[in-house]
Design a protein around this motif. Structure first.
Motif, PDB file in Angstrom:
ATOM      1  N   LYS A 116      -3.621  87.143  24.904  1.00 27.85           N
ATOM      2  CA  LYS A 116      -3.614  88.455  25.577  1.00 27.85           C
ATOM      3  C   LYS A 116      -3.143  89.726  24.836  1.00 27.85           C
ATOM      4  CE  LYS A 116       0.054  90.182  28.814  1.00 27.85           C
ATOM      5  NZ  LYS A 116       1.391  89.787  29.707  1.00 27.85           N
ATOM      6  N   HIS A 117      -2.370  89.333  23.621  1.00 24.02           N
ATOM      7  CA  HIS A 117      -2.176  90.492  22.674  1.00 24.02           C
ATOM      8  C   HIS A 117      -3.190  90.656  21.708  1.00 24.02           C
ATOM      9  CE1 HIS A 117       1.588  91.313  24.921  1.00 24.02           C
ATOM     10  NE2 HIS A 117       2.065  90.106  24.659  1.00 24.02           N
ATOM     11  N   GLU A 118      -4.212  89.899  21.759  1.00 23.54           N
ATOM     12  CA  GLU A 118      -5.392  89.901  20.704  1.00 23.54           C
ATOM     13  C   GLU A 118      -4.562  89.477  19.203  1.00 23.54           C
ATOM     14  OE1 GLU A 118      -7.216  93.619  21.205  1.00 23.54           O
ATOM     15  OE2 GLU A 118      -8.301  92.616  22.931  1.00 23.54           O
ATOM     16  N   VAL A 119      -3.781  88.391  19.287  1.00 25.01           N
ATOM     17  CA  VAL A 119      -3.290  88.166  17.847  1.00 25.01           C
ATOM     18  C   VAL A 119      -3.712  86.859  17.469  1.00 25.01           C
ATOM     19  CG1 VAL A 119      -1.079  87.458  16.635  1.00 25.01           C
ATOM     20  CG2 VAL A 119      -1.080  89.434  18.424  1.00 25.01           C
ATOM     21  N   GLU A 152       5.029  89.110  19.213  1.00 24.59           N
ATOM     22  CA  GLU A 152       5.441  89.997  19.553  1.00 24.59           C
ATOM     23  C   GLU A 152       5.294  91.206  18.494  1.00 24.59           C
ATOM     24  OE1 GLU A 152       6.060  91.281  22.637  1.00 24.59           O
ATOM     25  OE2 GLU A 152       5.720  89.200  23.556  1.00 24.59           O
ATOM     26  N   ALA A 153       5.804  90.700  17.519  1.00 24.01           N
ATOM     27  CA  ALA A 153       5.664  91.947  16.220  1.00 24.01           C
ATOM     28  C   ALA A 153       4.344  92.092  15.561  1.00 24.01           C
ATOM     29  CB  ALA A 153       6.518  91.110  14.991  1.00 24.01           C
ATOM     30  N   ALA A 154       3.281  90.822  15.720  1.00 27.02           N
ATOM     31  CA  ALA A 154       2.148  90.999  14.997  1.00 27.02           C
ATOM     32  C   ALA A 154       1.263  92.010  16.070  1.00 27.02           C
ATOM     33  CB  ALA A 154       1.377  89.730  14.764  1.00 27.02           C
ATOM     34  N   LYS A 155       1.373  92.075  17.219  1.00 31.37           N
ATOM     35  CA  LYS A 155       0.615  92.636  18.368  1.00 31.37           C
ATOM     36  C   LYS A 155       0.702  94.239  18.063  1.00 31.37           C
ATOM     37  CE  LYS A 155       4.226  93.600  21.928  1.00 31.37           C
ATOM     38  NZ  LYS A 155       4.349  93.209  23.656  1.00 31.37           N
ATOM     39  N   GLU A 156       1.729  94.588  17.263  1.00 34.42           N
ATOM     40  CA  GLU A 156       1.839  96.061  16.774  1.00 34.42           C
ATOM     41  C   GLU A 156       0.661  96.483  15.786  1.00 34.42           C
ATOM     42  OE1 GLU A 156       5.382  97.726  16.363  1.00 34.42           O
ATOM     43  OE2 GLU A 156       6.579  96.143  17.531  1.00 34.42           O
ATOM     44  N   ASN A 157      -0.015  95.486  15.009  1.00 35.14           N
ATOM     45  CA  ASN A 157      -1.078  95.625  14.067  1.00 35.14           C
ATOM     46  C   ASN A 157      -2.289  95.571  14.936  1.00 35.14           C
ATOM     47  OD1 ASN A 157      -2.876  95.193  12.106  1.00 35.14           O
ATOM     48  ND2 ASN A 157      -1.046  94.755  10.732  1.00 35.14           N
ATOM     49  N   ALA A 159      -4.907  94.336  13.879  1.00 34.95           N
ATOM     50  CA  ALA A 159      -5.724  93.029  13.628  1.00 34.95           C
ATOM     51  C   ALA A 159      -4.317  92.026  13.474  1.00 34.95           C
ATOM     52  CB  ALA A 159      -6.165  93.197  12.102  1.00 34.95           C
ATOM     53  N   GLY A 160      -3.752  91.862  14.510  1.00 37.75           N
ATOM     54  CA  GLY A 160      -2.721  90.859  14.562  1.00 37.75           C
ATOM     55  C   GLY A 160      -2.913  89.519  14.002  1.00 37.75           C
ATOM     56  N   LEU A 161      -1.987  89.087  13.271  1.00 38.18           N
ATOM     57  CA  LEU A 161      -2.191  87.681  12.597  1.00 38.18           C
ATOM     58  C   LEU A 161      -0.882  86.863  12.504  1.00 38.18           C
ATOM     59  CD1 LEU A 161      -4.189  85.742  11.170  1.00 38.18           C
ATOM     60  CD2 LEU A 161      -3.669  86.903   9.152  1.00 38.18           C
ATOM     61  N   VAL A 162      -0.733  85.800  12.888  1.00 39.87           N
ATOM     62  CA  VAL A 162       0.429  84.953  12.670  1.00 39.87           C
ATOM     63  C   VAL A 162       0.053  83.625  12.170  1.00 39.87           C
ATOM     64  CG1 VAL A 162       2.276  83.558  13.861  1.00 39.87           C
ATOM     65  CG2 VAL A 162       1.789  85.925  14.723  1.00 39.87           C
TER      66      VAL A 162
END
Length: 242
Positions: A116-119, A152-157, A159-162
Motif C-alpha cells: 500500500k505504501h510502495e515500500v 511507516e518510517a520508510a514510506k516517507e522515502n 524509494a522506501g526499503l525495509v
C-alpha cells in the motif's frame, strides 16, 4: 560523619528508587485492570460498529462517513489490543522455533501494508539451522510490530526499503529490521519505548513498548539506533537456550 553521611545518602537514593519501582508496578497493575474493563466494555460494541460501517462502505464505496468510521474503529481496536498486550503480560510458552519460518510469516502479514505504501521488503535468512527456544506467537508479534514501524518510517522515502535479517552467533539469535526512513532525534530516542508515544499521526504509540516487553520476557534485549547511511535499525536479541 562524612562516611555516615555518604551511606545515609546512598540509603536514601535506594529507598527513592525502590519507591519509584513500586509505584511503577502499581501503575501497571491499575493499567491492567483498566485494560480488562476496556476489553470487556468496548471491544464487542466496537466490533459491531465496525462491521456495520464496512457493510455501508461496500454499498457506497465513496461515502466518506463510513470510511471514517471504519478507519477510526480500526485504530481503536489497535489501541485496546495494544493496551491489553502491554498491561497484561503473559509468560512465554516456549517451544523450539525456526527463526527463518517466523520471519517469513511476519513478512507475509506486513506485505499488504508495505505494498500500500510502495515500500519494498527484503529478507536475509540465517543459514545454519539454529532453533530458538521461544514463544512462537510472541516472537511473531515482536517481528510484526518492528516491521510495521519500519514500513511507516520508510514510506516517507520515495524509494522506501525495509530489510529484515536473522543471525545466530555468540550464543544469541538477533533479528534486525532496517529502514531507510528519517531516523529519530536524540529527544525522540529517549521516548521511543514509552507507551503512547508515537511519531506518526494516528499511531497508538504501543508497538515498540509492547515489543520491548515481549523481548524482555524472553530475557532478551531490544535495541534501537540510527544508521550511518540514514534510517533506523531495530534489533531484537535473544539468548539461545539448550
Amino acid at each position: 560523619f562524612l562516611l555516615l553521611g555518604f551511606f545515609l545518602h546512598r540509603l536514601e537514593r535506594r529507598t527513592a528508587i525502590a519507591e519509584r519501582e513500586l509505584q511503577g508496578k502499581e501503575v501497571l497493575a491499575s493499567l491492567g485492570e483498566m485494560a480488562a474493563v476496556l476489553a470487556h466494555e468496548i471491544r464487542t460494541p466496537l466490533g459491531s460498529i465496525k462491521g456495520n460501517a464496512q457493510l455501508l462502505e461496500e454499498k457506497d464505496a465513496d461515502n466518506p462517513c463510513s470510511q471514517a468510521i471504519v478507519r477510526e474503529t480500526t485504530r481503536l481496536e489497535r489501541l485496546v489490543n495494544g493496551m491489553l498486550d502491554y498491561a497484561r503480560p503473559t509468560p512465554p510458552q516456549r517451544t523450539y522455533v525456526d527463526p527463518n519460518q517466523t520471519m517469513a510469516r511476519a513478512l507475509e502479514m506486513v506485505a499488504p501494508i508495505a505494498l500500500k505504501h510502495e515500500v519494498n521488503l527484503l529478507t536475509e535468512a540465517a543459514d545454519d539451522g539454529t532453533l530458538l527456544n521461544a514463544d512462537a506467537d510472541q516472537l511473531l508479534q515482536i517481528l510484526v510490530n518492528l516491521l510495521q514501524n519500519a514500513v511507516e518510517a520508510a514510506k516517507e522515502n520515495d524509494a522506501g526499503l525495509v530489510t529484515i535479517r536473522v543471525r545466530a552467533d555468540n550464543n544469541e539469535i538477533t533479528f534486525s529490521v532496517l529502514d531507510n526512513g528519517p531516523g529519530f532525534s536524540v529527544e525522540e530516542e529517549k521516548q521511543l519505548f514509552r507507551p503512547f508515544f508515537s511519531k506518526r499521526k494516528g499511531g497508538t504509540g504501543l508497538g515498540l513498548a509492547v515489543a520491548k516487553r515481549l523481548v524482555e520476557r524472553h530475557q532478551g534485549q531490544l535495541r534501537l539506533k540510527n544508521r550511518d547511511e540514514g534510517g533506523a535499525e531495530a534489533s531484537a536479541v535473544f539468548p539461545l537456550r539448550g
